[in-house]
Design an enzyme around this catalytic site. Sequence first.
Site, PDB file in Angstrom:
ATOM      1  N   TYR A 114       1.807   3.722 -78.395  1.00  0.00           N
ATOM      2  CA  TYR A 114       1.619   4.918 -79.221  1.00  0.00           C
ATOM      3  C   TYR A 114       2.876   5.779 -79.209  1.00  0.00           C
ATOM      4  CZ  TYR A 114      -0.784   9.240 -80.701  1.00  0.00           C
ATOM      5  OH  TYR A 114      -1.183  10.380 -81.357  1.00  0.00           O
ATOM      6  N   LYS A 165       5.357   6.880 -82.293  1.00  0.00           N
ATOM      7  CA  LYS A 165       5.468   8.286 -82.713  1.00  0.00           C
ATOM      8  C   LYS A 165       6.911   8.788 -82.620  1.00  0.00           C
ATOM      9  CE  LYS A 165       1.138   8.957 -83.752  1.00  0.00           C
ATOM     10  NZ  LYS A 165       0.733   9.201 -85.148  1.00  0.00           N
TER      11      LYS A 165
HETATM   12  P1  NAP Z   1      -8.986  10.132 -85.813  1.00  0.00           P
HETATM   13  O1  NAP Z   1     -10.044  11.175 -85.868  1.00  0.00           O
HETATM   14  O2  NAP Z   1      -9.278   8.846 -85.132  1.00  0.00           O
HETATM   15  O3  NAP Z   1      -8.479   9.867 -87.296  1.00  0.00           O
HETATM   16  C1  NAP Z   1      -7.623   8.800 -87.625  1.00  0.00           C
HETATM   17  C2  NAP Z   1      -8.053   8.263 -88.963  1.00  0.00           C
HETATM   18  O4  NAP Z   1      -7.110   7.247 -89.356  1.00  0.00           O
HETATM   19  C3  NAP Z   1      -9.438   7.619 -88.914  1.00  0.00           C
HETATM   20  O5  NAP Z   1     -10.216   8.025 -90.008  1.00  0.00           O
HETATM   21  C4  NAP Z   1      -9.102   6.135 -88.989  1.00  0.00           C
HETATM   22  O6  NAP Z   1     -10.096   5.354 -89.620  1.00  0.00           O
HETATM   23  C5  NAP Z   1      -7.859   6.149 -89.853  1.00  0.00           C
HETATM   24  N1  NAP Z   1      -7.131   4.896 -89.739  1.00  0.00           N
HETATM   25  C6  NAP Z   1      -6.938   4.132 -88.626  1.00  0.00           C
HETATM   26  N2  NAP Z   1      -6.256   3.023 -88.933  1.00  0.00           N
HETATM   27  C7  NAP Z   1      -6.013   3.065 -90.264  1.00  0.00           C
HETATM   28  C8  NAP Z   1      -5.368   2.201 -91.165  1.00  0.00           C
HETATM   29  N3  NAP Z   1      -4.821   1.038 -90.765  1.00  0.00           N
HETATM   30  N4  NAP Z   1      -5.296   2.548 -92.468  1.00  0.00           N
HETATM   31  C9  NAP Z   1      -5.851   3.707 -92.891  1.00  0.00           C
HETATM   32  N5  NAP Z   1      -6.493   4.563 -92.089  1.00  0.00           N
HETATM   33  C10 NAP Z   1      -6.572   4.247 -90.778  1.00  0.00           C
HETATM   34  O7  NAP Z   1      -7.711  10.691 -85.063  1.00  0.00           O
HETATM   35  P2  NAP Z   1      -6.892  12.050 -85.222  1.00  0.00           P
HETATM   36  O8  NAP Z   1      -6.781  12.612 -83.864  1.00  0.00           O
HETATM   37  O9  NAP Z   1      -7.376  12.880 -86.334  1.00  0.00           O
HETATM   38  O10 NAP Z   1      -5.458  11.451 -85.572  1.00  0.00           O
HETATM   39  C11 NAP Z   1      -4.781  11.707 -86.800  1.00  0.00           C
HETATM   40  C12 NAP Z   1      -3.287  11.564 -86.543  1.00  0.00           C
HETATM   41  O11 NAP Z   1      -2.866  12.589 -85.642  1.00  0.00           O
HETATM   42  C13 NAP Z   1      -2.916  10.241 -85.891  1.00  0.00           C
HETATM   43  O12 NAP Z   1      -1.697   9.777 -86.443  1.00  0.00           O
HETATM   44  C14 NAP Z   1      -2.734  10.622 -84.435  1.00  0.00           C
HETATM   45  O13 NAP Z   1      -1.871   9.741 -83.775  1.00  0.00           O
HETATM   46  C15 NAP Z   1      -2.153  12.011 -84.580  1.00  0.00           C
HETATM   47  N6  NAP Z   1      -2.278  12.831 -83.376  1.00  0.00           N
HETATM   48  C16 NAP Z   1      -3.492  13.130 -82.835  1.00  0.00           C
HETATM   49  C17 NAP Z   1      -3.556  13.912 -81.689  1.00  0.00           C
HETATM   50  C18 NAP Z   1      -4.855  14.281 -81.052  1.00  0.00           C
HETATM   51  O14 NAP Z   1      -4.831  14.863 -79.936  1.00  0.00           O
HETATM   52  N7  NAP Z   1      -5.998  14.019 -81.644  1.00  0.00           N
HETATM   53  C19 NAP Z   1      -2.380  14.402 -81.105  1.00  0.00           C
HETATM   54  C20 NAP Z   1      -1.163  14.060 -81.672  1.00  0.00           C
HETATM   55  C21 NAP Z   1      -1.127  13.280 -82.817  1.00  0.00           C
HETATM   56  P3  NAP Z   1     -11.179   4.601 -88.710  1.00  0.00           P
HETATM   57  O15 NAP Z   1     -11.983   5.694 -88.066  1.00  0.00           O
HETATM   58  O16 NAP Z   1     -11.938   3.770 -89.683  1.00  0.00           O
HETATM   59  O17 NAP Z   1     -10.391   3.797 -87.713  1.00  0.00           O
END
Ligand code: NAP
Length: 266
Positions: free
Chosen positions: A161, A165
């Site tokens: 990851y 990133k």
């Molecule tokens: P999340 O709730 O799991 O949302 C991620 C979304 O991306 C889900 O709807 C997922 O669909 C979709 N996805 C996964 N693989 C995909 C693909 N191949 N093509 C299209 N869509 C896909 O997570 P989140 O926390 O909101 O994360 C959103 C972004 O923020 C990510 O890039 C994550 O790395 C980043 N981020 C998150 C955090 C945190 O603390 N949450 C911190 C830093 C960065 P499915 O559910 O069907 O898999």
Amino acid sequence: MQDPREAFDLDGRIAVVTGAGSGIGRASAVMLAGAGASVVCADLDGDAAKATAGTITDGGGAAEATAVNVSQSPEVDDLVNRARRDHGHLDVMCNIAGIMHNSLVVDTEDADLDRVLAVNLKGVFYGCRAAARVMTEQGFGSIINMSSGAIDTPAPTIVCYAIAKAGVAQMTKTLAVEVGPHGVRVNAIAPGWIVTGMTGRHFTNPDGTIDEERFNAVSAPMRNAAPLGRVGEPDDIAYAVLYLASDASSFVTGQILRPNGGLSIP
Ligand code: NAP
């Protein structure tokens, strides 16, 4: 000076959001629509994308939904080109879809590394490339990539990851230099610890409810280490997306914005 409210107004703008079915992507899609944009909600889970688009249209906004796998470049090209063809232009591209994988370096399988890089690094590259082709031709646009606080704070088990990133951050800076002269801005957001499905797997019960005790235990290190004394909500990041999408950030490109409660201050 532009009226401050107008500077954040996205009326008439077209935005594509990947990962719009859940968490930060969902909040960002709703936020952009709330500011007036017409939003193409894209997610691997087409039903989840539809649910987000439905929330927007139920609230009087404009949205449509589509299923996309960002790790497949023809699908991403099609998503972006269709948005441009259907609406005549593309103003905002948000590359938010992402996945997590936990393993120590010594335990990481080739397939795990490939899977995470395919979505979190190559998926963002495909989104950047497709949007940059359209936006440089039209002479405007804002690309927003989701990086992570993991680029600042090494932690065990998140190697796949974190390197993806970090690549997103460098991709953002490189593309910003290439497309700035064509009127296109490219920025990334490196969120701190946000309560979403990605982090929620550590404290969500099988019935979907949150186990408060586990939530408090899991989030305590981040909460206690952050000067603002809390972890983040998806809207904390969606506001950053709104800023980078809007005219309010018209002098901002190649930057990594860190809404993280002060958890890391590089
Ligand atoms: P999340 O709730 O799991 O949302 C991620 C979304 O991306 C889900 O709807 C997922 O669909 C979709 N996805 C996964 N693989 C995909 C693909 N191949 N093509 C299209 N869509 C896909 O997570 P989140 O926390 O909101 O994360 C959103 C972004 O923020 C990510 O890039 C994550 O790395 C980043 N981020 C998150 C955090 C945190 O603390 N949450 C911190 C830093 C960065 P499915 O559910 O069907 O898999």
